[in-house]
Design a protein around this motif. Structure first.
Motif, PDB file in Angstrom:
ATOM      1  N   PHE A 111      65.498 118.824  62.278  1.00 43.36           N
ATOM      2  CA  PHE A 111      66.050 119.605  63.379  1.00 43.36           C
ATOM      3  C   PHE A 111      67.443 120.177  63.131  1.00 43.36           C
ATOM      4  CE2 PHE A 111      63.114 116.535  65.441  1.00 43.36           C
ATOM      5  CZ  PHE A 111      62.189 117.454  65.910  1.00 43.36           C
ATOM      6  N   ILE A 112      68.132 119.744  62.082  1.00 40.87           N
ATOM      7  CA  ILE A 112      69.486 120.210  61.782  1.00 40.87           C
ATOM      8  C   ILE A 112      69.496 120.798  60.385  1.00 40.87           C
ATOM      9  CG2 ILE A 112      71.922 119.577  61.625  1.00 40.87           C
ATOM     10  CD1 ILE A 112      70.778 119.176  64.409  1.00 40.87           C
ATOM     11  N   ALA A 113      70.073 122.003  60.230  1.00 44.26           N
ATOM     12  CA  ALA A 113      70.013 122.701  58.942  1.00 44.26           C
ATOM     13  C   ALA A 113      70.931 122.085  57.892  1.00 44.26           C
ATOM     14  CB  ALA A 113      70.378 124.166  59.144  1.00 44.26           C
ATOM     15  N   GLY A 114      71.933 121.337  58.311  1.00 50.28           N
ATOM     16  CA  GLY A 114      72.878 120.739  57.373  1.00 50.28           C
ATOM     17  C   GLY A 114      74.246 120.642  57.996  1.00 50.28           C
ATOM     18  N   ARG A 115      75.198 120.153  57.229  1.00 51.78           N
ATOM     19  CA  ARG A 115      76.563 119.992  57.736  1.00 51.78           C
ATOM     20  C   ARG A 115      77.400 121.250  57.568  1.00 51.78           C
ATOM     21  NH1 ARG A 115      78.352 114.713  58.521  1.00 51.78           N
ATOM     22  NH2 ARG A 115      76.931 113.061  57.873  1.00 51.78           N
ATOM     23  N   SER A 116      77.098 122.054  56.568  1.00 49.71           N
ATOM     24  CA  SER A 116      77.958 123.173  56.210  1.00 49.71           C
ATOM     25  C   SER A 116      77.283 124.520  56.433  1.00 49.71           C
ATOM     26  CB  SER A 116      78.353 123.060  54.734  1.00 49.71           C
ATOM     27  OG  SER A 116      77.212 123.252  53.912  1.00 49.71           O
ATOM     28  N   ALA A 117      78.113 125.569  56.461  1.00 52.51           N
ATOM     29  CA  ALA A 117      77.585 126.932  56.571  1.00 52.51           C
ATOM     30  C   ALA A 117      76.731 127.273  55.356  1.00 52.51           C
ATOM     31  CB  ALA A 117      78.732 127.916  56.711  1.00 52.51           C
ATOM     32  N   GLU A 118      77.122 126.757  54.201  1.00 49.29           N
ATOM     33  CA  GLU A 118      76.346 127.028  52.992  1.00 49.29           C
ATOM     34  C   GLU A 118      74.921 126.477  53.125  1.00 49.29           C
ATOM     35  OE1 GLU A 118      79.359 125.825  53.084  1.00 49.29           O
ATOM     36  OE2 GLU A 118      80.606 127.227  51.923  1.00 49.29           O
ATOM     37  N   GLU A 119      74.791 125.257  53.650  1.00 53.87           N
ATOM     38  CA  GLU A 119      73.469 124.678  53.849  1.00 53.87           C
ATOM     39  C   GLU A 119      72.684 125.464  54.894  1.00 53.87           C
ATOM     40  OE1 GLU A 119      73.558 119.964  53.276  1.00 53.87           O
ATOM     41  OE2 GLU A 119      75.210 120.678  54.539  1.00 53.87           O
ATOM     42  N   ALA A 120      73.377 125.903  55.933  1.00 51.29           N
ATOM     43  CA  ALA A 120      72.706 126.684  56.979  1.00 51.29           C
ATOM     44  C   ALA A 120      72.187 128.005  56.424  1.00 51.29           C
ATOM     45  CB  ALA A 120      73.672 126.940  58.137  1.00 51.29           C
ATOM     46  N   LEU A 121      72.929 128.615  55.511  1.00 46.36           N
ATOM     47  CA  LEU A 121      72.483 129.879  54.924  1.00 46.36           C
ATOM     48  C   LEU A 121      71.306 129.670  53.979  1.00 46.36           C
ATOM     49  CD1 LEU A 121      75.774 131.867  54.290  1.00 46.36           C
ATOM     50  CD2 LEU A 121      74.070 132.211  56.051  1.00 46.36           C
ATOM     51  N   VAL A 122      71.278 128.544  53.281  1.00 45.32           N
ATOM     52  CA  VAL A 122      70.110 128.234  52.452  1.00 45.32           C
ATOM     53  C   VAL A 122      68.861 128.118  53.327  1.00 45.32           C
ATOM     54  CG1 VAL A 122      69.035 126.466  50.996  1.00 45.32           C
ATOM     55  CG2 VAL A 122      71.406 127.131  50.593  1.00 45.32           C
ATOM     56  N   ALA A 123      68.991 127.390  54.450  1.00 47.39           N
ATOM     57  CA  ALA A 123      67.866 127.257  55.380  1.00 47.39           C
ATOM     58  C   ALA A 123      67.505 128.611  55.979  1.00 47.39           C
ATOM     59  CB  ALA A 123      68.219 126.264  56.487  1.00 47.39           C
ATOM     60  N   SER A 124      68.513 129.433  56.284  1.00 48.03           N
ATOM     61  CA  SER A 124      68.260 130.764  56.843  1.00 48.03           C
ATOM     62  C   SER A 124      67.475 131.625  55.868  1.00 48.03           C
ATOM     63  CB  SER A 124      69.584 131.458  57.190  1.00 48.03           C
ATOM     64  OG  SER A 124      70.281 130.759  58.192  1.00 48.03           O
ATOM     65  N   ARG A 125      67.877 131.593  54.612  1.00 50.79           N
ATOM     66  CA  ARG A 125      67.189 132.388  53.601  1.00 50.79           C
ATOM     67  C   ARG A 125      65.718 131.996  53.505  1.00 50.79           C
ATOM     68  NH1 ARG A 125      68.122 137.066  51.347  1.00 50.79           N
ATOM     69  NH2 ARG A 125      70.257 136.509  50.726  1.00 50.79           N
ATOM     70  N   ALA A 126      65.441 130.705  53.568  1.00 50.28           N
ATOM     71  CA  ALA A 126      64.052 130.245  53.494  1.00 50.28           C
ATOM     72  C   ALA A 126      63.251 130.757  54.691  1.00 50.28           C
ATOM     73  CB  ALA A 126      64.010 128.719  53.429  1.00 50.28           C
ATOM     74  N   LEU A 127      63.845 130.728  55.869  1.00 51.77           N
ATOM     75  CA  LEU A 127      63.166 131.218  57.073  1.00 51.77           C
ATOM     76  C   LEU A 127      62.925 132.727  56.986  1.00 51.77           C
ATOM     77  CD1 LEU A 127      65.169 129.159  59.704  1.00 51.77           C
ATOM     78  CD2 LEU A 127      62.756 128.841  59.142  1.00 51.77           C
TER      79      LEU A 127
END
Length: 306
Positions: free
Chosen positions: A32-48
């Motif tokens: 349910f959480i993409a990660g702690r950092s913006a970098e992790e969130a962008l990795v998850a965003s790219r996959a989506l």
């Protein structure tokens, strides 16, 4: 009693360490959480995005208590928007902002200035901002901030909660051309005087609000995981002759991923609400505190792919 226990747990650093280290808890957090950092969130965003979805990034941290924390939240959003631009994701990734994280409970003017800076950065990056809804006591201030921001940043979106008795009126006021409105059921614990209490009444209100938005000239963003309400939204869009590009569905990260894929495959815009940040623990536990029924919802989401 249960709500009080959850709220106490949200402030316990010892329990946070235990939750973070438990194997089952790690699965829940990763789901349910993409990660702690913006970098992790962008990795998850790219996959989506690669799966045909679009994204709304939500930096966690609604418990801002000091001006310094509010400034940090603003700066974090500015940095995230820069990363979104540099990654070439501006057309498919926007940000969701809680004004409480920007200091609304400390100084409303300060929160407005912070939100304005974020909207300006979003416009420069080629994307947009949506102001999240919170407890009913902040609704007027949030909508007033929205109206001010939209004078210079008309793409700024609003979130309306169907369980509030006032929301039909708010939908009518915000259904004009150019307005972007995310309609959700609502997750905070609210008194009967301001909010519908039964699931049936909330669902009925959601449909009434949906009809107002679909029949208006704005851009409805239908935020629900309820299969019945999704089907009604599809029907209402056809009834009001809306093409798939004239509204969108929004679902939370990790919830009903196969439904997200199904809707996108049907030509719909499907935006995934993607929370990330250091304050993930308080976010998860407080969502359970706001509505303890969410415990069962999270368990079903963990065990179901649909």
């Amino acid at each position: 009693m249960l709500r009080s226990l959850f709220r106490a747990a949200a402030g316990s650093s010892r329990l946070e360490r235990l939750v973070e280290s438990a194997p089952v808890s790690k699965d829940v957090v990763r789901r349910f959480i993409a990660g702690r950092s913006a970098e992790e969130a962008l990795v998850a965003s790219r996959a989506l995005v690669d799966d045909g979805l679009v994204v709304s990034l939500d930096l966690l941290g609604e418990d801002t208590r000091t001006i310094e924390q509010a400034v940090t939240a603003r700066d974090d959003y500015l940095g995230t928007l820069g990363r979104v631009r540099d990654a070439g994701l501006s057309s498919v990734v926007e940000v969701s902002v809680k004004l409480s994280a920007l200091g609304q409970r400390i100084d409303e003017k300060l929160a407005y200035e912070h939100a304005r800076a974020i909207c300006a950065a979003a416009e420069e990056a080629g994307t947009a901002v949506t102001l999240d809804a919170e407890e009913h006591g902040s609704t007027d201030a949030t909508l007033e901030t929205l109206l001010e921001l939209r004078k210079d940043f008309p793409a700024t979106g609003a979130v309306l909660q169907a369980y509030l008795r006032r929301t039909e009126g708010d939908c009518r006021e915000l259904s004009a051309a150019g307005s972007r409105v995310r309609l959700c059921k609502g997750s905070y614990a609210e008194p009967e005087s301001v909010a519908f209490q039964s699931s049936l009444d909330v669902d009925k209100s959601f449909v009434r609000c949906l009809n107002i938005l679909m029949s208006g000239e704005g851009y409805p963003m239908v935020a629900t995981h309820d299969a019945r309400l999704i089907a009604i939204a599809e029907d209402r869009a056809r009834w009001f002759d809306r093409s798939t590009g004239e509204f969108e569905f929004q679902l939370m990260y990790g919830v009903r991923p196969e439904e997200q894929t199904r809707l996108a495959a049907g030509g719909n815009t499907v935006r995934v609400y993607l929370p990330y940040g250091e304050h993930w623990y308080a976010y998860l536990v407080r969502r359970l505190a706001d509505r303890p029924a969410n415990v069962g919802f999270a368990a079903r989401a963990m065990t179901s792919k649909k």
